[in-house]
Design an enzyme around this catalytic site. Structure first.
Site, PDB file in Angstrom:
ATOM      1  N   LYS A 185       0.725  -1.069   0.046  1.00 28.59           N
ATOM      2  CA  LYS A 185       0.226  -0.079   0.025  1.00 28.59           C
ATOM      3  C   LYS A 185       0.961   1.416   0.067  1.00 28.59           C
ATOM      4  CE  LYS A 185      -3.672   2.516   2.421  1.00 28.59           C
ATOM      5  NZ  LYS A 185      -4.404   2.586   3.526  1.00 28.59           N
ATOM      6  N   GLU A 191      10.589  -4.678   4.547  1.00 27.66           N
ATOM      7  CA  GLU A 191      10.819  -6.215   3.764  1.00 27.66           C
ATOM      8  C   GLU A 191      10.338  -6.332   2.406  1.00 27.66           C
ATOM      9  OE1 GLU A 191       9.099  -4.848   6.537  1.00 27.66           O
ATOM     10  OE2 GLU A 191       8.895  -6.461   8.266  1.00 27.66           O
ATOM     11  N   GLY A 244      -4.866  -1.723   4.794  1.00 31.61           N
ATOM     12  CA  GLY A 244      -3.788  -2.781   4.308  1.00 31.61           C
ATOM     13  C   GLY A 244      -4.516  -3.915   4.669  1.00 31.61           C
ATOM     14  N   ARG A 245      -5.033  -4.337   5.745  1.00 29.48           N
ATOM     15  CA  ARG A 245      -5.731  -5.637   6.095  1.00 29.48           C
ATOM     16  C   ARG A 245      -7.158  -5.858   5.506  1.00 29.48           C
ATOM     17  NH1 ARG A 245      -4.646  -2.527  10.234  1.00 29.48           N
ATOM     18  NH2 ARG A 245      -6.302  -1.688  11.472  1.00 29.48           N
ATOM     19  N   GLU A 330      -4.823  -6.787  14.781  1.00 27.33           N
ATOM     20  CA  GLU A 330      -4.430  -5.378  14.135  1.00 27.33           C
ATOM     21  C   GLU A 330      -5.508  -4.272  14.392  1.00 27.33           C
ATOM     22  OE1 GLU A 330      -0.685  -4.701  11.290  1.00 27.33           O
ATOM     23  OE2 GLU A 330      -2.443  -4.378  10.348  1.00 27.33           O
ATOM     24  N   HIS A 361      -5.579 -33.573  17.458  1.00 27.23           N
ATOM     25  CA  HIS A 361      -4.272 -34.460  17.945  1.00 27.23           C
ATOM     26  C   HIS A 361      -3.006 -33.522  18.691  1.00 27.23           C
ATOM     27  CE1 HIS A 361      -6.430 -37.921  16.043  1.00 27.23           C
ATOM     28  NE2 HIS A 361      -6.803 -36.971  15.209  1.00 27.23           N
ATOM     29  N   LYS A 472       9.452  -0.929  14.441  1.00 27.00           N
ATOM     30  CA  LYS A 472       9.909  -0.712  12.842  1.00 27.00           C
ATOM     31  C   LYS A 472      10.796   0.491  13.048  1.00 27.00           C
ATOM     32  CE  LYS A 472       5.863  -1.486  10.556  1.00 27.00           C
ATOM     33  NZ  LYS A 472       4.716  -1.003   9.400  1.00 27.00           N
TER      34      LYS A 472
HETATM   35  O1  F6P Z   1       3.197  -3.057   9.823  1.00 25.81           O
HETATM   36  C1  F6P Z   1       1.847  -3.417   9.736  1.00 25.81           C
HETATM   37  C2  F6P Z   1       1.214  -3.123   8.236  1.00 25.81           C
HETATM   38  O2  F6P Z   1       1.316  -1.553   8.107  1.00 25.81           O
HETATM   39  C3  F6P Z   1       0.114  -3.658   8.064  1.00 25.81           C
HETATM   40  O3  F6P Z   1      -1.235  -2.945   8.371  1.00 25.81           O
HETATM   41  C4  F6P Z   1       0.200  -3.845   6.452  1.00 25.81           C
HETATM   42  O4  F6P Z   1      -1.001  -4.646   6.015  1.00 25.81           O
HETATM   43  C5  F6P Z   1       1.528  -4.070   6.258  1.00 25.81           C
HETATM   44  O5  F6P Z   1       2.377  -3.331   7.054  1.00 25.81           O
HETATM   45  C6  F6P Z   1       2.085  -3.952   4.919  1.00 25.81           C
HETATM   46  O6  F6P Z   1       2.005  -2.467   4.367  1.00 25.81           O
HETATM   47  P1  F6P Z   1       2.211  -2.225   3.233  1.00 25.81           P
HETATM   48  O7  F6P Z   1       1.118  -2.864   2.324  1.00 25.81           O
HETATM   49  O8  F6P Z   1       2.203  -0.745   3.127  1.00 25.81           O
HETATM   50  O9  F6P Z   1       3.682  -2.675   2.735  1.00 25.81           O
END
Ligand code: F6P
Length: 501
Positions: A185, A191, A244-245, A330, A361, A472
């Protein structure tokens, strides 16, 4: 408890589940609800008529109807960030302008998918989707649940910055036949950007002539994607007001739309839209996400259950628990209300779970005989996801229903307490007609609205996530300036594992 309605609820006697069908013989019809292809059964929870009325009073007290209207109207319900939360608009429900914009972005996505299918980007067979959190969990769930056979394209969803994740994915891919989809987003997530750069390097090293020609971006920050090197024609935008979620319905759902085909993606959206309409238009007494939130609130806030467990008795839904962990934790793992005051009790329980029958199990011992009360949610499908001997599906469903009955009923054994089962343990069952795009869309939208309903009943904003920022920030400062001023434990770890850097 500062909420009068919640305090009144907490004062009500706790029902005895073992005898609840005797004391309340009509509860099966009262506490089950069918919405399209999904049947909800709350009859094996502690929900009673009195509790139900109490929760309706809480719903009124919290101004639920007005907040739900604000959500669908595209108002700035995410008050701490001054933004709307317009995931329903992606499904065609909500503010007309936002719906039109979502349709336009979907049309661009479809056009690019058509071009890829027509081999405009070369003979693509592998999709390397790079994203994390909401930019990975939704597409991963959908592709895994519905596109398991990889018939159209082989999809790998890589999220972790641990290079092992990317290495494993690319080791089975041909760089000449791979499309990289960078999903973020913000287009700044460390990462994702590191994984994307390494994926490009992999192509360069393999001698792919124009690696950037094989990259597409799925983002609400198109300028950043273009600056990073993605050609404008391959940037699939979505609106900033889609969280995002909550973003799998937008261009973030690209690998699902490509792997399953556009018709299936549209059915997913339509299934969600039907649940949107149900949530928006149904009376609170017949409103599945709201009633589910009553049950959540009762266990988390009245009985103080710190976790809730969810078991999908369907291999196709094996990623549902991790998807819901982000959605619920979240969104509602907060300590302050919308106006910044301390919240008047516990908020979201910890969501955890797995698949049946595997979990029976492994972890069910604690659920049956442990000392921690855990409300359990079972999800099963009437139709199987395979063509093997029907005995498989029969055994799966029999086990699912047996677990719910055992949790409820228990079994006495005065002579041998180790073999006694206390029972009186609650469960909800969600029974799906099948696991199709439409059903999955409805199910996920149900969970989204249930999360929202829970937030309204607690007075919190489910659409921000400031809790994830501090860690972060610290990681960034260590990278930029080296470790300074941390506690001795952190300093020693950095020194040992990273040689002080
Ligand atoms: O670290 C949390 C977060 O902001 C989430 O809410 C989001 O889905 C994820 O990181 C990834 O963010 P982006 O889509 O901006 O890479």
């Amino acid at each position: 408890m500062s909420s009068p309605a919640l305090a009144a609820l907490a004062a009500l006697p706790q029902a005895d589940l073992k005898s609840i069908f005797t004391t309340d013989p009509d509860r099966l019809s009262k506490f089950t609800l069918r919405q399209g292809p999904v049947r909800f059964d709350w009859s094996k929870t502690h929900l009673t008529d009195e509790l139900f009325e109490g929760f309706l009073a809480l719903t009124e007290e919290k101004g639920f109807a007005a907040q739900r209207d604000a959500l669908f109207a595209g108002e700035a319900v995410n008050n701490t960030e001054g933004r709307a939360a317009e995931h329903p608009a992606e499904r065609g429900e909500g503010n007309a302008d936002s719906v039109a914009r979502a349709k336009m972005f979907h049309a661009r996505m479809r056009a690019l998918i058509d071009a890829i299918e027509g081999e405009a980007l070369g003979p693509i067979r592998h999709i390397l989707h790079i994203g994390i959190g909401g930019s990975a969990l939704g597409p991963d769930l959908i592709v895994d649940a519905l596109g398991g056979d990889g018939a159209r394209y082989d999809v790998a969803i890589v999220s972790n910055v641990d290079g092992t994740a990317l290495e494993r994915a690319i080791s089975r891919f041909d760089p000449e036949a791979t499309l990289i989809a960078v999903a973020s987003k913000t287009f700044t997530t460390t990462e994702t950007m590191l994984n994307a750069a390494s994926a490009i390097n992999w192509m360069v090293e393999a001698g792919v002539e124009d690696p950037y020609g094989r990259v597409i971006a799925l983002t609400a920050s198109p300028d950043k994607a273009i600056e990073w090197g993605v050609d404008e024609t391959r940037v699939l935008p979505f609106a900033e007001s889609v969280g995002g979620r909550y973003s799998l319905w937008s261009s973030i759902g690209f690998p699902a739309a490509l792997a399953l085909g556009w018709d299936a993606f549209e059915s997913l959206l339509e299934g969600a839209a039907a649940m949107d309409r149900h949530f928006r238009l149904s009376d609170p007494r017949q409103n599945a996400p709201l009633i589910a939130a009553f049950v959540d609130q009762y266990y988390a806030r009245v009985l103080g259950c710190q976790t809730r467990a969810l078991f999908a008795y369907d291999e196709r839904l094996r990623l549902l628990p991790s998807y819901l962990q982000q959605l619920e934790m979240e969104s509602n793992g907060k300590s302050v209300t919308r106006d910044g005051k301390p919240v008047d009790g516990p908020t979201a329980a910890i969501t955890w779970g797995g698949v049946g029958t595997d979990a029976q199990h492994a972890v069910f011992q604690l659920l049956h005989q442990g000392t921690i009360l855990t409300p359990v949610e079972f999800i099963a499908s009437i139709e199987p996801g395979h063509a093997l001997d029907p005995a498989h599906h029969r055994a799966l469903l029999v086990n699912c229903f047996a677990q719910g009955a055992a949790l409820l009923r228990g079994k006495d054994n005065e002579a041998d307490p180790a073999r006694a089962y206390p029972g009186n343990r609650p469960s909800t069952t969600i029974l799906l007609d099948d696991v199709t795009p439409e059903v999955l869309g409805a199910l996920i939208a149900f969970y989204e609205h249930r999360t929202f309903a829970n937030a309204v009943l607690m007075g919190i904003n489910p659409f921000d996530q400031f809790g994830v920022e501090l860690g972060k920030e610290i990681a960034r400062s260590i990278e930029a300036e080296g470790p300074k001023g941390f506690d001795p434990s952190t300093m020693a770890l950095i020194d040992l594992a990273l040689g002080g850097v």
